[in-house]
Design an enzyme around this catalytic site. Structure first.
Site, PDB file in Angstrom:
ATOM      1  N   ARG A   1      25.134 -31.959  15.783  1.00  9.42           N
ATOM      2  CA  ARG A   1      26.543 -31.549  15.855  1.00  9.42           C
ATOM      3  C   ARG A   1      27.461 -32.426  15.010  1.00  9.42           C
ATOM      4  O   ARG A   1      28.601 -32.048  14.744  1.00  9.42           O
ATOM      5  CB  ARG A   1      27.010 -31.558  17.320  1.00  9.42           C
ATOM      6  CG  ARG A   1      26.558 -30.326  18.108  1.00  9.42           C
ATOM      7  CD  ARG A   1      27.067 -30.356  19.522  1.00  9.42           C
ATOM      8  NE  ARG A   1      26.277 -31.249  20.359  1.00  9.42           N
ATOM      9  CZ  ARG A   1      26.566 -31.549  21.616  1.00  9.42           C
ATOM     10  NH1 ARG A   1      27.646 -31.027  22.182  1.00  9.42           N
ATOM     11  NH2 ARG A   1      25.795 -32.359  22.312  1.00  9.42           N
TER      12      ARG A   1
ATOM     13  N   GLY B   1      13.589 -34.847  25.162  1.00 11.14           N
ATOM     14  CA  GLY B   1      14.518 -35.075  26.260  1.00 11.14           C
ATOM     15  C   GLY B   1      14.655 -36.544  26.627  1.00 11.14           C
ATOM     16  O   GLY B   1      13.857 -37.397  26.212  1.00 11.14           O
TER      17      GLY B   1
END
Length: 457
Positions: free
Chosen positions: A16, A78
């Site tokens: 992002r 994760g």
């Protein structure tokens, strides 16, 4: 004191951010985010610090160097999977493990130490760092029981209407009983939409085993900001800028307009220094008492003495003495050393030069690769001609010399003590002490030349 470990999560790419720079290496006030985190870990007396790296691993290692051990997470599966990479190194050790993200540059050592202390004092097996914010949308909610202990952490998308009213959030920073942490990580499932192993699931696993879960709430929600995009990066930058400026003002520095003053965290400033609006002060700069940094100046990695004035100028990688007057519009380039009571005037550029006490380079000059003694006057437009296209050479101007305007000093050359160089001279040989040196072509006046010239137009 029991063992204290820290695991820093720094393996993510940070898509992002839309950048070629790996996320945790994006700077906040001039230092990479992960460096800020590591700086705050240093005072905590930790037994071991381990950084989980993945994308940009070599760059992160280069940045942190010997401040941490490094463990490679080859696949990013994760946060729980990331922490589990440390298992071969500490899973059988007793103690407390802090897990902190490398993209939380605003966390302070005081808050992290308080989290450790709360974890130990509450005899919890896991302690969550929480905070309260006005708009908790998107954050996991911390649901407490009647005794104030953590009952569960509920993700926003899974929360009931009542739970959505809770504004205490999980910040993603934790303390764990080390052995129970790694035992619980083996039970974490990736049965979720992302197919990843999430660290908050450890809290639920410990809760189901009737282990005590505690929460420590920080009073400053700004500390807990995680930077995932450029908007958050800008917000973190502004918060840290204000924090730094506030610290200096409380220590006796006058910052005329804090909103338009940028001071990086390593800068040291004594009381009674004045920083005018628009200044940028960076790196390992140190500024002594009584100095004024004038509006729109930029200072980087400089040592600046007492009662010096810098007006609208740029100084980099240099030492500047006491009672010096610089600018406006001067450029002090790297490896310059300026003595006391020196004047560097407007539109003067100085590079890799030593200028001793009480000397003056008042305007429109270039002084590069030079040694200038005491009480020297360098006239307007003087150039040390230091470069022949291949090599740089040294110009020496000894004490009490006077250099007239528009002189070219072609290095290597020495101007002796007390010597005088006439204005407009081009000097390519040494000038003895107390000598007058004139090196310019003879003036010739051709009478009525212009009138004769005009006849042919």
């Amino acid at each position: 004191m029991e063992n204290r470990y820290a695991i820093v999560l720094a393996a993510g790419q940070g898509t992002r951010m839309k950048s070629k720079i790996y996320k945790v290496l994006h700077p906040v006030m001039g230092r990479p985010m992960v460096q800020h985190v590591m700086d705050q870990l240093q005072p905590l007396n930790l037994t071991r610090v381990m950084t989980i790296v993945g994308y940009g691993a070599e760059h992160v290692k280069e940045q942190l160097d010997d401040l941490s051990e490094f463990i490679l997470q080859e696949e990013q599966l994760g946060t729980a999977h990331a922490v589990e990479q440390a298992a071969p190194f500490i899973e059988n050790e007793q103690g407390v493990t802090l897990v902190v993200c490398g993209d939380t540059p605003l966390l302070t050592a005081e808050t992290l130490n308080a989290l450790f202390d709360h974890h130990v004092q509450s005899e919890a097996k896991a302690t969550v760092l929480t905070t309260t914010i006005t708009d908790p949308s998107g954050y996991g909610r911390v649901i407490r029981d009647s005794d104030g202990n953590v009952a569960k952490i509920v993700e926003h998308k899974d929360a009931t209407e009542d739970q959505l009213l809770v504004n205490e959030i999980n910040t993603g920073t934790y303390c764990f009983d080390n052995e129970l942490l790694f035992d619980s990580l083996k039970k974490v499932s990736n049965d979720n939409a992302q197919g990843e192993y999430y660290l908050p699931d450890v809290i639920e696993i410990l809760k189901q085993a009737d282990e005590k879960i505690a929460a420590h709430k920080t009073k400053d929600p700004d500390e807990t900001i995680g930077v995932n995009d450029r908007v958050a990066l800008s917000k973190a930058e502004k918060i840290m800028k204000n924090r730094i400026n506030m610290k200096h003002m409380k220590n006796g520095v006058s910052i005329v307009d804090p909103d338009y003053t940028y001071i990086e965290p390593q800068v040291v400033i004594d009381p009674d220094v004045v920083i005018e609006p628009g200044c940028v002060i960076k790196g390992e700069t140190s500024i002594r008492t009584g100095t004024v940094i004038g509006a729109h100046s930029e200072v980087n990695n400089c040592l600046i003495g007492e009662n010096t004035i810098i007006k609208q100028s740029v100084a980099t990688d240099s030492e500047i003495g006491n009672h010096v007057n610089i600018g406006p519009f001067a450029h002090i380039r790297p490896q310059t050393a300026i003595g006391d009571e020196v004047k560097i005037g407007n539109f003067v550029e100085v590079k890799k030069a030593q200028i001793d006490d009480k000397s003056k380079v008042s305007h429109l000059s270039y002084i590069g690769d030079a040694e200038i003694g005491k009480d020297v006057n360098v006239g307007c437009g003087t150039i040390t001609v230091n470069y022949d296209g291949k090599n740089k050479y040294l110009t020496k101007i000894e004490d009490n010399a006077f250099i007239g305007c528009n002189a070219n000093l072609i290095a290597p050359v020495t101007i002796g003590e007390g010597a005088l160089v006439a204005a407009g001279s081009t000097i390519n040989k040494d000038v003895p002490a107390d000598a007058l040196s004139i090196a310019r072509s003879k003036q010739v006046n051709k009478e009525a030349y212009v009138k004769r010239l005009n006849k042919f137009k």
